[in-house]
Design an enzyme around this catalytic site. Structure first.
Site, short mmCIF file in Angstrom:
data_model
loop_
_atom_site.label_atom_id
_atom_site.label_comp_id
_atom_site.label_asym_id
_atom_site.label_seq_id
_atom_site.Cartn_x
_atom_site.Cartn_y
_atom_site.Cartn_z
N GLY A 1 16.96 -48.15 23.10
CA GLY A 1 16.35 -49.38 22.67
C GLY A 1 16.95 -49.63 21.28
O GLY A 1 17.00 -50.68 20.87
N ASP B 1 31.77 -47.44 10.02
CA ASP B 1 32.20 -46.31 10.72
C ASP B 1 32.87 -45.61 9.59
O ASP B 1 33.84 -45.97 9.10
CB ASP B 1 33.09 -46.56 11.93
CG ASP B 1 33.56 -45.41 12.67
OD1 ASP B 1 32.86 -44.90 13.55
OD2 ASP B 1 34.65 -44.72 12.22
N PRO C 1 25.39 -53.06 16.21
CA PRO C 1 26.20 -54.20 16.10
C PRO C 1 27.50 -53.84 16.48
O PRO C 1 28.28 -52.81 16.39
CB PRO C 1 26.21 -54.22 14.56
CG PRO C 1 25.11 -53.49 13.84
CD PRO C 1 24.93 -52.39 15.05
N LYS D 1 31.12 -38.48 11.30
CA LYS D 1 31.72 -37.61 12.37
C LYS D 1 31.82 -36.04 11.55
O LYS D 1 32.11 -35.89 10.52
CB LYS D 1 33.22 -37.92 12.64
CG LYS D 1 33.04 -39.48 13.43
CD LYS D 1 34.44 -39.97 13.76
CE LYS D 1 34.49 -41.26 13.73
NZ LYS D 1 34.76 -42.15 12.50
N LEU E 1 30.50 -55.14 16.30
CA LEU E 1 31.78 -55.26 15.44
C LEU E 1 31.58 -54.49 13.99
O LEU E 1 30.44 -54.79 13.40
CB LEU E 1 32.27 -56.69 14.99
CG LEU E 1 33.59 -56.59 14.59
CD1 LEU E 1 34.53 -57.76 15.07
CD2 LEU E 1 33.69 -56.94 13.27
N GLY E 2 32.25 -53.36 13.78
CA GLY E 2 31.84 -52.43 12.89
C GLY E 2 33.06 -52.53 11.80
O GLY E 2 34.27 -53.17 12.16
N LEU E 3 33.10 -51.92 10.60
CA LEU E 3 33.93 -51.70 9.84
C LEU E 3 34.76 -50.43 9.73
O LEU E 3 33.82 -49.50 9.65
CB LEU E 3 33.72 -52.02 8.14
CG LEU E 3 34.49 -51.75 7.52
CD1 LEU E 3 35.74 -52.79 7.34
CD2 LEU E 3 34.14 -51.76 5.81
N GLY E 4 35.63 -50.24 10.31
CA GLY E 4 36.41 -48.80 10.14
C GLY E 4 36.95 -48.55 8.47
O GLY E 4 36.98 -49.27 7.84
N HIS F 1 33.87 -35.06 15.88
CA HIS F 1 35.37 -35.90 15.92
C HIS F 1 36.38 -35.80 16.77
O HIS F 1 37.18 -36.57 17.09
CB HIS F 1 35.86 -35.51 14.39
CG HIS F 1 36.42 -36.84 13.77
ND1 HIS F 1 36.46 -37.03 12.37
CD2 HIS F 1 37.51 -37.69 14.09
CE1 HIS F 1 37.30 -38.25 12.07
NE2 HIS F 1 37.88 -38.54 13.36
N TYR G 1 37.76 -38.66 6.45
CA TYR G 1 38.48 -39.66 5.43
C TYR G 1 38.45 -39.59 4.04
O TYR G 1 39.08 -40.28 3.28
CB TYR G 1 37.61 -41.02 5.94
CG TYR G 1 37.66 -41.14 7.56
CD1 TYR G 1 38.68 -40.81 8.37
CD2 TYR G 1 36.77 -42.15 8.00
CE1 TYR G 1 38.58 -40.92 9.82
CE2 TYR G 1 36.83 -42.47 9.60
CZ TYR G 1 37.46 -41.76 10.35
OH TYR G 1 37.59 -41.82 11.53
#
Ligand code: A2P
Length: 316
Positions: free
Chosen positions: A9, A43, A13, A77, A15-18, A110, A48
């Site tokens: 439930g 994300d 969203p 990840k 559309l996310g930001l990479g 990942h 990274y």
């Protein structure tokens, strides 16, 4: 649709930001700009190497009252060196400390690739560990413990093929909620998307714009540039959108979430506005014909030092 509902439930969203390739010194400002514009999904990943700066940006947004933790969806990840079940929670703890959070919304394996603990990347074949030696199902038990400990709300995978996902689904207690894979009109992966839908696994598409800024070592001289595809440009002109918006609207129309990376405020706004771009069935059919099975993140890297992995084996 700007949110989708997961099995318990919770709303993600779409559309996310990479943040892959968002450099230190740039990523914090990008995250703050994105959240101020209305992004509610970020994300991240340990590899990274920018989670501490993102954590500072999130803390600044909370302190300024721009957003509250429960209004955000944060994914991170598990890196390939921490697949041993006893290494999973310490890896998550480090990510949570860097991001300055008590919990993640999603924590993903990942890659279906395993390397020696403590390494960022393999240097020699013996740094790579076969999945037969350290199976994904064992790593998964480490992730399940993180959910039980309240440190992440959902667990999932990334870069998993149908057969690897099917293997995990057969063996696991708690089903993967998400599979994050490369998806765009040149790599549509219909079979994988359909398999995930049939099994209640949500798909997030990474590199939705074709990942033009990825490292030179991962690029080929003659590769096709997705953002300059004439078919996409033609649809963009017709619907009054930009090519990037058409690529993102296509991902959203398929029921997947998309995580375009940008550190540029104008492009952040442009990308977020893609949720308002409607494509017709004809447009979707034109885009379906652009598929060419083209991976920009092709997995060859994991074979390049020798050892047990091949790109074909990763994607099989
Ligand atoms: P920048 O960060 O300077 O905006 P992907 O999400 O597929 O990995 O693609 C990221 C690349 O696409 C980056 O080079 C990013 O540059 C660029 N980019 C992001 N948004 C747009 C856009 N709306 N139009 C053109 N290029 C974009």
């Amino acid at each position: 649709m700007d949110h989708l509902e997961l099995q318990n439930g919770d709303a993600m969203p779409t559309l996310g930001l990479g943040t892959w390739k968002s450099a230190p010194g740039e990523v914090g400002a990008a995250v703050k700009a994105a959240i101020s514009l209305g992004y509610r999904h970020i994300d991240c990943a340990a590899i990274y190497a920018n989670e501490a700066e993102i954590g500072q940006a999130l803390a600044d947004c909370f302190a300024a009252g721009i957003v509250t933790r429960d209004q955000l969806w944060i994914t991170s990840k598990l890196w390939n060196d921490s697949h041993a079940p006893e290494h999973v929670m310490p890896a998550l703890d480090k990510t949570l400390a860097d991001l300055r959070l008590d919990y993640l919304d999603a924590y993903l394996i990942h890659w279906p690739v395993c390397i020696a603990h403590g390494l960022l990347y393999p240097r020699q074949p013996s740094d790579l560990i076969r999945l037969e030696e350290l199976p994904i199902a064992a790593t998964w038990t480490g992730l399940e413990r993180c959910v039980d400990a309240g440190k992440c709300r959902h667990i999932g995978v990334s870069n998993f093929s149908v057969s690897k996902l099917a293997g995990l689904l057969d063996e696991c207690e708690r089903k993967p909620a998400i599979n994050q894979v490369e998806l765009h009109p040149y790599l549509q992966q219909d079979g994988l998307v359909e398999f995930c839908a049939a099994n209640g696994v949500h798909v997030t598409g990474y590199s939705p714009l074709g990942s033009l800024d990825r490292p030179a070592a991962l690029k080929q001289d003659d590769e096709p540039i997705l953002l300059r595809d004439p078919g996409i440009a033609e649809i963009a002109a017709r619907v009054g959108a930009t090519p990037a918006q058409v690529l993102l609207a296509w991902g959203l129309a398929r029921g997947t979430s998309v995580i375009p990376k940008s550190v540029n405020p104008a492009r952040l706004a442009e990308n977020l506005a893609a949720v308002q771009v409607a494509l017709s069935d004809d447009d979707i059919q034109v885009i379906a014909k652009l598929d060419r099975g083209r991976r920009y993140v092709d997995g060859e890297y994991w074979a390049s030092v020798g050892g047990p992995y091949t790109a074909a084996g990763i994607w099989s």
